[in-house]
Motif scaffolding. Structure first.
Motif, PDB file in Angstrom:
ATOM      1  N   PRO A 183     -69.434  25.060 -39.777  1.00 40.49           N
ATOM      2  CA  PRO A 183     -70.362  24.873 -38.656  1.00 40.49           C
ATOM      3  C   PRO A 183     -70.409  23.422 -38.181  1.00 40.49           C
ATOM      4  CG  PRO A 183     -71.384  26.108 -40.453  1.00 40.49           C
ATOM      5  CD  PRO A 183     -70.116  25.554 -40.985  1.00 40.49           C
ATOM      6  N   GLU A 184     -70.805  23.271 -36.910  1.00 40.80           N
ATOM      7  CA  GLU A 184     -70.887  21.944 -36.309  1.00 40.80           C
ATOM      8  C   GLU A 184     -72.214  21.793 -35.574  1.00 40.80           C
ATOM      9  OE1 GLU A 184     -67.057  21.003 -34.154  1.00 40.80           O
ATOM     10  OE2 GLU A 184     -66.601  23.033 -34.849  1.00 40.80           O
ATOM     11  N   TYR A 185     -72.775  20.585 -35.644  1.00 42.35           N
ATOM     12  CA  TYR A 185     -73.972  20.260 -34.875  1.00 42.35           C
ATOM     13  C   TYR A 185     -73.834  18.826 -34.380  1.00 42.35           C
ATOM     14  CZ  TYR A 185     -78.749  19.255 -33.488  1.00 42.35           C
ATOM     15  OH  TYR A 185     -79.857  18.885 -32.764  1.00 42.35           O
ATOM     16  N   TYR A 186     -74.091  18.639 -33.076  1.00 40.02           N
ATOM     17  CA  TYR A 186     -73.935  17.330 -32.464  1.00 40.02           C
ATOM     18  C   TYR A 186     -75.203  16.919 -31.737  1.00 40.02           C
ATOM     19  CZ  TYR A 186     -69.030  18.300 -33.375  1.00 40.02           C
ATOM     20  OH  TYR A 186     -67.848  18.605 -33.993  1.00 40.02           O
ATOM     21  N   ASP A 187     -75.539  15.637 -31.846  1.00 35.01           N
ATOM     22  CA  ASP A 187     -76.604  15.046 -31.044  1.00 35.01           C
ATOM     23  C   ASP A 187     -75.956  14.619 -29.737  1.00 35.01           C
ATOM     24  OD1 ASP A 187     -78.433  13.425 -29.761  1.00 35.01           O
ATOM     25  OD2 ASP A 187     -79.091  12.392 -31.579  1.00 35.01           O
ATOM     26  N   VAL A 188     -76.004  15.490 -28.732  1.00 36.38           N
ATOM     27  CA  VAL A 188     -75.248  15.244 -27.508  1.00 36.38           C
ATOM     28  C   VAL A 188     -75.835  14.116 -26.667  1.00 36.38           C
ATOM     29  CG1 VAL A 188     -74.228  17.546 -27.362  1.00 36.38           C
ATOM     30  CG2 VAL A 188     -76.501  17.150 -26.390  1.00 36.38           C
ATOM     31  N   ARG A 189     -77.055  13.704 -26.967  1.00 35.63           N
ATOM     32  CA  ARG A 189     -77.631  12.556 -26.258  1.00 35.63           C
ATOM     33  C   ARG A 189     -76.907  11.262 -26.635  1.00 35.63           C
ATOM     34  NH1 ARG A 189     -80.699  13.679 -21.777  1.00 35.63           N
ATOM     35  NH2 ARG A 189     -82.491  15.002 -22.246  1.00 35.63           N
ATOM     36  N   SER A 190     -76.667  11.083 -27.926  1.00 37.20           N
ATOM     37  CA  SER A 190     -76.037   9.852 -28.398  1.00 37.20           C
ATOM     38  C   SER A 190     -74.544  10.009 -28.668  1.00 37.20           C
ATOM     39  CB  SER A 190     -76.728   9.376 -29.682  1.00 37.20           C
ATOM     40  OG  SER A 190     -76.594  10.347 -30.716  1.00 37.20           O
ATOM     41  N   GLU A 194     -68.986  14.515 -28.794  1.00 36.65           N
ATOM     42  CA  GLU A 194     -69.035  15.462 -29.918  1.00 36.65           C
ATOM     43  C   GLU A 194     -68.027  15.062 -31.000  1.00 36.65           C
ATOM     44  OE1 GLU A 194     -70.105  19.652 -27.887  1.00 36.65           O
ATOM     45  OE2 GLU A 194     -68.529  18.521 -26.887  1.00 36.65           O
ATOM     46  N   ALA A 195     -68.130  13.799 -31.401  1.00 37.74           N
ATOM     47  CA  ALA A 195     -67.198  13.247 -32.379  1.00 37.74           C
ATOM     48  C   ALA A 195     -67.780  13.183 -33.780  1.00 37.74           C
ATOM     49  CB  ALA A 195     -66.759  11.839 -31.945  1.00 37.74           C
ATOM     50  N   ARG A 196     -69.128  13.210 -33.908  1.00 35.79           N
ATOM     51  CA  ARG A 196     -69.768  13.058 -35.223  1.00 35.79           C
ATOM     52  C   ARG A 196     -70.521  14.345 -35.572  1.00 35.79           C
ATOM     53  NH1 ARG A 196     -70.836   8.522 -32.371  1.00 35.79           N
ATOM     54  NH2 ARG A 196     -73.008   9.124 -31.995  1.00 35.79           N
ATOM     55  N   ASN A 197     -69.910  15.166 -36.378  1.00 28.51           N
ATOM     56  CA  ASN A 197     -70.527  16.415 -36.810  1.00 28.51           C
ATOM     57  C   ASN A 197     -71.632  16.107 -37.812  1.00 28.51           C
ATOM     58  OD1 ASN A 197     -71.189  19.015 -37.531  1.00 28.51           O
ATOM     59  ND2 ASN A 197     -69.274  19.440 -38.602  1.00 28.51           N
ATOM     60  N   LEU A 198     -72.868  16.456 -37.476  1.00 26.12           N
ATOM     61  CA  LEU A 198     -74.018  16.184 -38.336  1.00 26.12           C
ATOM     62  C   LEU A 198     -74.285  17.310 -39.318  1.00 26.12           C
ATOM     63  CD1 LEU A 198     -76.439  14.697 -35.623  1.00 26.12           C
ATOM     64  CD2 LEU A 198     -74.840  13.481 -37.131  1.00 26.12           C
ATOM     65  N   PHE A 199     -73.512  18.383 -39.212  1.00 28.23           N
ATOM     66  CA  PHE A 199     -73.687  19.543 -40.106  1.00 28.23           C
ATOM     67  C   PHE A 199     -72.795  19.320 -41.327  1.00 28.23           C
ATOM     68  CE2 PHE A 199     -75.407  23.985 -39.560  1.00 28.23           C
ATOM     69  CZ  PHE A 199     -75.264  24.337 -40.893  1.00 28.23           C
ATOM     70  N   THR A 200     -73.227  18.463 -42.219  1.00 22.27           N
ATOM     71  CA  THR A 200     -72.390  18.091 -43.359  1.00 22.27           C
ATOM     72  C   THR A 200     -72.700  18.895 -44.619  1.00 22.27           C
ATOM     73  OG1 THR A 200     -73.974  16.320 -43.856  1.00 22.27           O
ATOM     74  CG2 THR A 200     -72.051  15.738 -42.515  1.00 22.27           C
ATOM     75  N   ASN A 201     -73.880  19.526 -44.654  1.00 20.11           N
ATOM     76  CA  ASN A 201     -74.276  20.302 -45.837  1.00 20.11           C
ATOM     77  C   ASN A 201     -74.655  21.713 -45.404  1.00 20.11           C
ATOM     78  OD1 ASN A 201     -75.308  21.418 -48.150  1.00 20.11           O
ATOM     79  ND2 ASN A 201     -76.768  19.763 -48.566  1.00 20.11           N
ATOM     80  N   PRO A 202     -73.780  22.700 -45.619  1.00 19.47           N
ATOM     81  CA  PRO A 202     -74.059  24.071 -45.162  1.00 19.47           C
ATOM     82  C   PRO A 202     -75.374  24.646 -45.672  1.00 19.47           C
ATOM     83  CG  PRO A 202     -71.784  23.852 -45.899  1.00 19.47           C
ATOM     84  CD  PRO A 202     -72.478  22.578 -46.289  1.00 19.47           C
ATOM     85  N   SER A 203     -75.821  24.207 -46.836  1.00 20.64           N
ATOM     86  CA  SER A 203     -77.060  24.750 -47.387  1.00 20.64           C
ATOM     87  C   SER A 203     -78.302  24.049 -46.833  1.00 20.64           C
ATOM     88  CB  SER A 203     -77.054  24.638 -48.915  1.00 20.64           C
ATOM     89  OG  SER A 203     -76.966  23.275 -49.309  1.00 20.64           O
ATOM     90  N   ALA A 204     -78.100  22.956 -46.092  1.00 23.15           N
ATOM     91  CA  ALA A 204     -79.237  22.225 -45.523  1.00 23.15           C
ATOM     92  C   ALA A 204     -78.884  21.769 -44.109  1.00 23.15           C
ATOM     93  CB  ALA A 204     -79.597  21.028 -46.397  1.00 23.15           C
ATOM     94  N   PRO A 205     -78.929  22.693 -43.135  1.00 23.39           N
ATOM     95  CA  PRO A 205     -78.573  22.320 -41.767  1.00 23.39           C
ATOM     96  C   PRO A 205     -79.538  21.299 -41.188  1.00 23.39           C
ATOM     97  CG  PRO A 205     -79.542  24.511 -41.837  1.00 23.39           C
ATOM     98  CD  PRO A 205     -79.330  24.092 -43.253  1.00 23.39           C
ATOM     99  N   PRO A 206     -79.075  20.445 -40.266  1.00 23.26           N
ATOM    100  CA  PRO A 206     -79.970  19.488 -39.618  1.00 23.26           C
ATOM    101  C   PRO A 206     -81.144  20.210 -38.969  1.00 23.26           C
ATOM    102  CG  PRO A 206     -77.679  19.050 -39.036  1.00 23.26           C
ATOM    103  CD  PRO A 206     -77.700  20.346 -39.768  1.00 23.26           C
ATOM    104  N   GLU A 207     -82.292  19.558 -38.945  1.00 19.61           N
ATOM    105  CA  GLU A 207     -83.492  20.208 -38.435  1.00 19.61           C
ATOM    106  C   GLU A 207     -83.313  20.685 -36.997  1.00 19.61           C
ATOM    107  OE1 GLU A 207     -88.256  19.240 -37.831  1.00 19.61           O
ATOM    108  OE2 GLU A 207     -87.011  17.979 -39.140  1.00 19.61           O
ATOM    109  N   GLY A 208     -82.677  19.868 -36.157  1.00 20.05           N
ATOM    110  CA  GLY A 208     -82.489  20.247 -34.760  1.00 20.05           C
ATOM    111  C   GLY A 208     -81.587  21.448 -34.576  1.00 20.05           C
ATOM    112  N   ALA A 209     -80.760  21.731 -35.592  1.00 17.63           N
ATOM    113  CA  ALA A 209     -79.812  22.840 -35.483  1.00 17.63           C
ATOM    114  C   ALA A 209     -80.464  24.185 -35.785  1.00 17.63           C
ATOM    115  CB  ALA A 209     -78.633  22.625 -36.428  1.00 17.63           C
ATOM    116  N   ARG A 210     -81.540  24.184 -36.511  1.00 17.81           N
ATOM    117  CA  ARG A 210     -82.096  25.444 -37.020  1.00 17.81           C
ATOM    118  C   ARG A 210     -82.479  26.445 -35.924  1.00 17.81           C
ATOM    119  NH1 ARG A 210     -85.537  22.406 -41.798  1.00 17.81           N
ATOM    120  NH2 ARG A 210     -83.685  21.669 -42.917  1.00 17.81           N
ATOM    121  N   PRO A 211     -83.220  26.048 -34.880  1.00 12.32           N
ATOM    122  CA  PRO A 211     -83.519  27.041 -33.837  1.00 12.32           C
ATOM    123  C   PRO A 211     -82.272  27.501 -33.091  1.00 12.32           C
ATOM    124  CG  PRO A 211     -84.280  24.855 -33.195  1.00 12.32           C
ATOM    125  CD  PRO A 211     -83.893  24.766 -34.631  1.00 12.32           C
TER     126      PRO A 211
END
Length: 281
Positions: A183-190, A194-211
């Motif tokens: 999986p991949e999650y990006y902060d598209v504002r900064s 889409e070069a820095r995937n923030l989804f580095t731990n599958p068991s703990a997705p970034p808070e913004g990714a959850r919804p």
């Protein structure tokens, strides 16, 4: 058409699409930039349409909407054209409206969707709309506040053509989640690239990714492809030939797998080799 009757015209310019072969007089203005040359050619031809409306006295009362169905990656994320990934390189497209009832010169930075075009045109034309997936953009055009939108995108070509995993994505103004084997999650504002995937731990997705994860899974559950309600089209030979010429046809055959489907990120190099072989043929 009868001059006093309203009309609807849908016009498709296929030119800014591989292979890029703009007329020589335009290609010469863009040496080494074949894609830009095709965009310039389409721009010129669209100008001819607008000029014809002017000459027929129709321009003032005609609503014009211009958009694209996808862009081209042009090398971003290792993808040369489109159809494998759902990064903004291909799914973020131009959308322009002009005509009666539309403020001139306004730029809207909010996330909107191609599904919003039809209800927007219907409202501008003062026509009643049946329930549809999108919602009118007229309030945003007028500078009014409107509920934030979440944009959904998907690509099934990797699965239907190669047996790799399909991809689904949800995007807001702040973040974008891509449902993939990795999986991949990006902060598209900064990180608009889409070069820095923030989804580095599958068991703990970034808070913004959850919804967004929940929204993607909800869409997938009712998808005809997921529920098994999609069917292979019955096509006559001529229609099949035309679709194949445009690249819009697959076998539709699904095979059972005992292992997870490969992530397109891990197979993009083979897709590029495949395209090189096609070009050589």
């Amino acid at each position: 058409k009868e001059r006093e009757k309203p009309f609807f015209l849908w016009l498709h310019f296929f030119d800014p699409h591989a292979d890029y072969e703009a007329p020589a007089e335009i290609a010469d203005r863009f040496p080494g930039e074949r894609y830009l040359a095709e965009v310039a050619f389409m721009d010129r031809e669209l100008g001819r349409v607008l000029k014809a409306l002017e000459e027929k006295g129709l321009r003032k009362n005609t609503i014009v909407a211009v958009t694209g169905d996808h862009g081209e990656s042009l090398g971003d994320h290792g993808e040369r054209s489109h159809g494998i990934f759902v990064y903004d390189s291909t799914v973020r497209v131009p959308l322009l409206f002009t005509g009666r009832g539309i403020p001139a010169g306004r730029r809207v930075d909010s996330v909107v969707r191609s599904a919003d075009i039809a209800p927007t045109l219907l409202e501008l034309a003062r026509m009643r709309s049946e329930p549809v997936d999108g919602s009118s953009l007229l309030a945003l055009m007028r500078g009014e506040t409107d509920a934030p939108r979440t944009a959904y995108s998907e690509v099934f070509a990797p699965r239907l053509n190669f047996g790799w995993s399909e991809l689904r994505a949800m995007r807001t103004a702040n973040g974008k989640y891509i449902d993939a084997p990795r999986p991949e999650y990006y902060d598209v504002r900064s990180d608009s690239a889409e070069a820095r995937n923030l989804f580095t731990n599958p068991s703990a997705p970034p808070e913004g990714a959850r919804p967004l994860i929940a929204a993607v899974r909800s869409a997938a559950r009712v998808d005809p492809f997921t529920t098994g309600k999609s069917q292979e089209a019955k096509l006559d030979p001529e229609t099949r030939r035309k679709l194949a010429a445009l690249g819009y046809i697959t076998t539709g055959a699904e095979t059972k797998r005992t292992r997870p489907r490969p992530d397109p990120k891990d197979r993009i190099v083979y897709w590029e080799q495949f395209q090189e072989a096609q070009a050589a043929i």
